[in-house]
Design a protein around this motif. Structure first.
Motif, PDB file in Angstrom:
ATOM      1  N   LEU A  43       0.798  -1.215   0.000  1.00 47.72           N
ATOM      2  CA  LEU A  43       0.000   0.000   0.000  1.00 47.72           C
ATOM      3  C   LEU A  43       0.834   1.269   0.000  1.00 47.72           C
ATOM      4  O   LEU A  43       0.375   2.320  -0.475  1.00 47.72           O
ATOM      5  CB  LEU A  43      -0.924  -0.010   1.230  1.00 47.72           C
ATOM      6  CG  LEU A  43      -1.959   1.110   1.333  1.00 47.72           C
ATOM      7  CD1 LEU A  43      -2.918   1.086   0.152  1.00 47.72           C
ATOM      8  CD2 LEU A  43      -2.723   1.009   2.646  1.00 47.72           C
ATOM      9  N   ALA A  44       2.064   1.198   0.506  1.00 47.80           N
ATOM     10  CA  ALA A  44       2.861   2.408   0.748  1.00 47.80           C
ATOM     11  C   ALA A  44       2.955   3.305  -0.479  1.00 47.80           C
ATOM     12  O   ALA A  44       2.622   4.494  -0.434  1.00 47.80           O
ATOM     13  CB  ALA A  44       4.249   2.016   1.239  1.00 47.80           C
ATOM     14  N   GLY A  45       3.419   2.757  -1.582  1.00 50.15           N
ATOM     15  CA  GLY A  45       3.613   3.556  -2.780  1.00 50.15           C
ATOM     16  C   GLY A  45       2.333   4.098  -3.361  1.00 50.15           C
ATOM     17  O   GLY A  45       2.339   5.096  -4.092  1.00 50.15           O
ATOM     18  N   ARG A  46       1.211   3.457  -3.045  1.00 47.45           N
ATOM     19  CA  ARG A  46      -0.083   3.902  -3.581  1.00 47.45           C
ATOM     20  C   ARG A  46      -0.550   5.179  -2.895  1.00 47.45           C
ATOM     21  O   ARG A  46      -1.386   5.888  -3.428  1.00 47.45           O
ATOM     22  CB  ARG A  46      -1.162   2.841  -3.410  1.00 47.45           C
ATOM     23  CG  ARG A  46      -0.760   1.382  -3.632  1.00 47.45           C
ATOM     24  CD  ARG A  46      -0.472   0.992  -5.049  1.00 47.45           C
ATOM     25  NE  ARG A  46       0.745   1.491  -5.627  1.00 47.45           N
ATOM     26  CZ  ARG A  46       1.989   1.012  -5.370  1.00 47.45           C
ATOM     27  NH1 ARG A  46       2.164   0.046  -4.493  1.00 47.45           N
ATOM     28  NH2 ARG A  46       3.040   1.519  -5.992  1.00 47.45           N
ATOM     29  N   ILE A  47      -0.058   5.454  -1.686  1.00 48.51           N
ATOM     30  CA  ILE A  47      -0.475   6.652  -0.950  1.00 48.51           C
ATOM     31  C   ILE A  47       0.690   7.623  -0.756  1.00 48.51           C
ATOM     32  O   ILE A  47       0.648   8.501   0.093  1.00 48.51           O
ATOM     33  CB  ILE A  47      -1.098   6.282   0.408  1.00 48.51           C
ATOM     34  CG1 ILE A  47      -0.113   5.503   1.286  1.00 48.51           C
ATOM     35  CG2 ILE A  47      -2.388   5.486   0.209  1.00 48.51           C
ATOM     36  CD1 ILE A  47      -0.633   5.251   2.703  1.00 48.51           C
ATOM     37  N   GLY A  48       1.746   7.434  -1.549  1.00 51.67           N
ATOM     38  CA  GLY A  48       2.851   8.390  -1.525  1.00 51.67           C
ATOM     39  C   GLY A  48       3.896   8.151  -0.460  1.00 51.67           C
ATOM     40  O   GLY A  48       4.632   9.076  -0.106  1.00 51.67           O
ATOM     41  N   ARG A  49       3.986   6.937   0.045  1.00 54.51           N
ATOM     42  CA  ARG A  49       5.012   6.610   1.035  1.00 54.51           C
ATOM     43  C   ARG A  49       6.060   5.710   0.400  1.00 54.51           C
ATOM     44  O   ARG A  49       5.742   4.815  -0.392  1.00 54.51           O
ATOM     45  CB  ARG A  49       4.401   5.876   2.236  1.00 54.51           C
ATOM     46  CG  ARG A  49       3.315   6.600   2.956  1.00 54.51           C
ATOM     47  CD  ARG A  49       3.792   7.868   3.599  1.00 54.51           C
ATOM     48  NE  ARG A  49       4.873   7.644   4.561  1.00 54.51           N
ATOM     49  CZ  ARG A  49       5.452   8.614   5.254  1.00 54.51           C
ATOM     50  NH1 ARG A  49       5.077   9.865   5.085  1.00 54.51           N
ATOM     51  NH2 ARG A  49       6.421   8.345   6.111  1.00 54.51           N
ATOM     52  N   ASP A  50       7.322   5.938   0.756  1.00 59.09           N
ATOM     53  CA  ASP A  50       8.403   5.041   0.361  1.00 59.09           C
ATOM     54  C   ASP A  50       8.579   4.021   1.474  1.00 59.09           C
ATOM     55  O   ASP A  50       9.073   4.344   2.559  1.00 59.09           O
ATOM     56  CB  ASP A  50       9.701   5.829   0.147  1.00 59.09           C
ATOM     57  CG  ASP A  50      10.830   4.967  -0.402  1.00 59.09           C
ATOM     58  OD1 ASP A  50      10.780   3.739  -0.223  1.00 59.09           O
ATOM     59  OD2 ASP A  50      11.761   5.522  -1.012  1.00 59.09           O
ATOM     60  N   ALA A  51       8.154   2.788   1.232  1.00 56.29           N
ATOM     61  CA  ALA A  51       8.181   1.765   2.272  1.00 56.29           C
ATOM     62  C   ALA A  51       9.591   1.526   2.794  1.00 56.29           C
ATOM     63  O   ALA A  51       9.783   1.273   3.993  1.00 56.29           O
ATOM     64  CB  ALA A  51       7.592   0.451   1.743  1.00 56.29           C
ATOM     65  N   VAL A  52      10.578   1.615   1.927  1.00 59.97           N
ATOM     66  CA  VAL A  52      11.962   1.382   2.334  1.00 59.97           C
ATOM     67  C   VAL A  52      12.384   2.410   3.384  1.00 59.97           C
ATOM     68  O   VAL A  52      12.995   2.067   4.407  1.00 59.97           O
ATOM     69  CB  VAL A  52      12.891   1.430   1.099  1.00 59.97           C
ATOM     70  CG1 VAL A  52      14.352   1.500   1.525  1.00 59.97           C
ATOM     71  CG2 VAL A  52      12.658   0.210   0.224  1.00 59.97           C
ATOM     72  N   VAL A  53      12.050   3.676   3.149  1.00 56.85           N
ATOM     73  CA  VAL A  53      12.394   4.723   4.116  1.00 56.85           C
ATOM     74  C   VAL A  53      11.622   4.510   5.414  1.00 56.85           C
ATOM     75  O   VAL A  53      12.166   4.669   6.516  1.00 56.85           O
ATOM     76  CB  VAL A  53      12.117   6.116   3.522  1.00 56.85           C
ATOM     77  CG1 VAL A  53      12.362   7.204   4.567  1.00 56.85           C
ATOM     78  CG2 VAL A  53      12.992   6.359   2.297  1.00 56.85           C
TER      79      VAL A  53
END
Length: 388
Positions: free
Chosen positions: A34-44
């Protein structure tokens, strides 16, 4: 009677531990997809989670797999622990609840546990680590905890299975709920896969003009932020400031990558550079002379000048994010803008030495202050309190 109670507690422990493994793994996968779909970089985000126990030495401009794994493992340990607390430590009141009751109580529990982590456990006792709370807005933690708690209705069936009482009266509900969860996970995974192939869900809005301009401008603004942060990684004297610069670099590079991925998906080409007239409208952008002056500065003077210039730069990004919160057409850009505003304000606080209750106050202020509130730039006139 004592033996029976002990046996029940052991059974509750085993079922809670198994549920903790399931719920933590489920929330990890959903968070990743879901992270990238809401503008979050999961790795960070995983890197920031790793700092909770392993401190700011985990911060890297290009997060490595060991750092990412450390963040995921800590997240899973936390989710596992909350499940054990709920069904074992509080088992006298919770272990006998039926699946529908557990489903009803899942959101209040997620609200309590996520708030307790964000406001108390991480920034205060026992970890005393402000980076997580100042970098990640509270609603992200609530979503993660809600996803984890959504698996709690499986507990009655797991307990029946462990004690060999099958078929269980909870079998039909468990089968339906498991199917629903697995289907949702597969759908999210497929959407994430399409996103990684530059095929995100289409842009949603009425007129793309503002959104396109914002993405170009913020990407250019972040690019200068990365340049400044890289300079601090090389020259900062204070190790803590050097680590914060690594966080700034990774955070802003991650958001640039999301802008690029969204642009290719939404508009069918590569993200173009900001136009000269757009550069002129970007608050907080530093002149070439200011950047050259920073590069020529050394020692403690460099650290102080970097804090001053990066504070100004971040305040510009905050103003742009506030504008996007009001004007962006696509809800995903608005969600991302809120995260950007929170992280940039948080990094200003971290550069100025905020920790403990001061960090909680600053993070809460950042979370709740209305978009565009002129009082938001709390550090605009404040002298640096950064300590070497």
């Amino acid at each position: 009677m004592a033996g029976l109670l002990g046996s029940q507690r052991r059974l509750n422990w085993r079922a809670a531990a198994l549920l903790g493994l399931i719920s933590s793994t489920f929330s990890t996968l959903v968070s990743q997809f879901l992270a990238g779909r809401i503008g979050r970089d999961a790795v960070v985000d995983w890197m920031v989670v790793a700092t909770i126990t392993l401190r700011d030495g985990m911060l890297q401009s290009e997060p490595s797999w060991p750092v990412i794994a450390a963040g995921i493992l800590f997240h899973q340990w936390a989710d596992f622990t909350w499940a054990v607390i709920f069904f074992w430590l509080l088992g006298r009141w919770t272990a006998g609840l039926k699946p529908r009751s557990l489903l009803f109580i899942a959101l209040p529990w997620a609200l309590f546990t996520s708030a307790f982590e964000w406001f108390v456990l991480v920034p205060l006792i026992p970890f005393w680590q402000p980076i997580f709370t100042l970098n990640q807005p509270y609603w992200i933690g609530f979503l993660v905890h809600a996803v984890s708690a959504s698996m709690y209705p499986l507990f009655p069936w797991l307990r029946d299975w462990l004690r060999g009482r099958l078929p269980s009266p909870h079998g039909r509900f468990t089968a339906a709920w498991t199917t629903l969860a697995a289907t949702g996970l597969l759908v999210l995974g497929f959407i994430a896969f399409l996103g990684w192939q530059n095929r995100e869900l289409p842009w949603m809005g009425e007129s793309p003009a503002f959104d396109q301009s914002y993405m170009r401008r913020m990407a250019a603004h972040h690019a200068q932020g990365v340049e400044l942060a890289q300079t601090a990684i090389e020259k900062a004297r204070d190790p803590h400031l050097k680590n914060l610069a690594r966080l700034m670099a990774s955070d802003q590079k991650g958001e640039i990558a999301i802008f690029q991925q969204w642009w290719r998906s939404w508009f069918g080409c590569d993200l173009p550079p900001a136009a000269p007239e757009e550069h002129a409208t970007m608050p907080g952008m530093l002149s070439p002379e200011q950047i050259d002056g920073l590069r020529r500065t050394n020692g403690d003077a460099f650290d102080l000048l970097f804090i001053t210039l990066m504070t100004t730069h971040h305040q510009g990004a905050i103003a742009m994010a506030d504008e996007a919160l009001r004007e962006a057409g696509d809800i995903r850009l608005r969600l991302m803008a809120h995260g950007t505003r929170h992280a940039q304000r948080g990094e200003i606080e971290l550069m100025h030495g905020s920790e403990g209750l001061a960090a909680v106050e600053a993070a809460t202020f950042s979370l709740l202050v209305p978009a565009g509130d002129a009082s938001a730039d709390r550090r605009e006139q404040a002298p640096s309190t950064h300590r070497h």
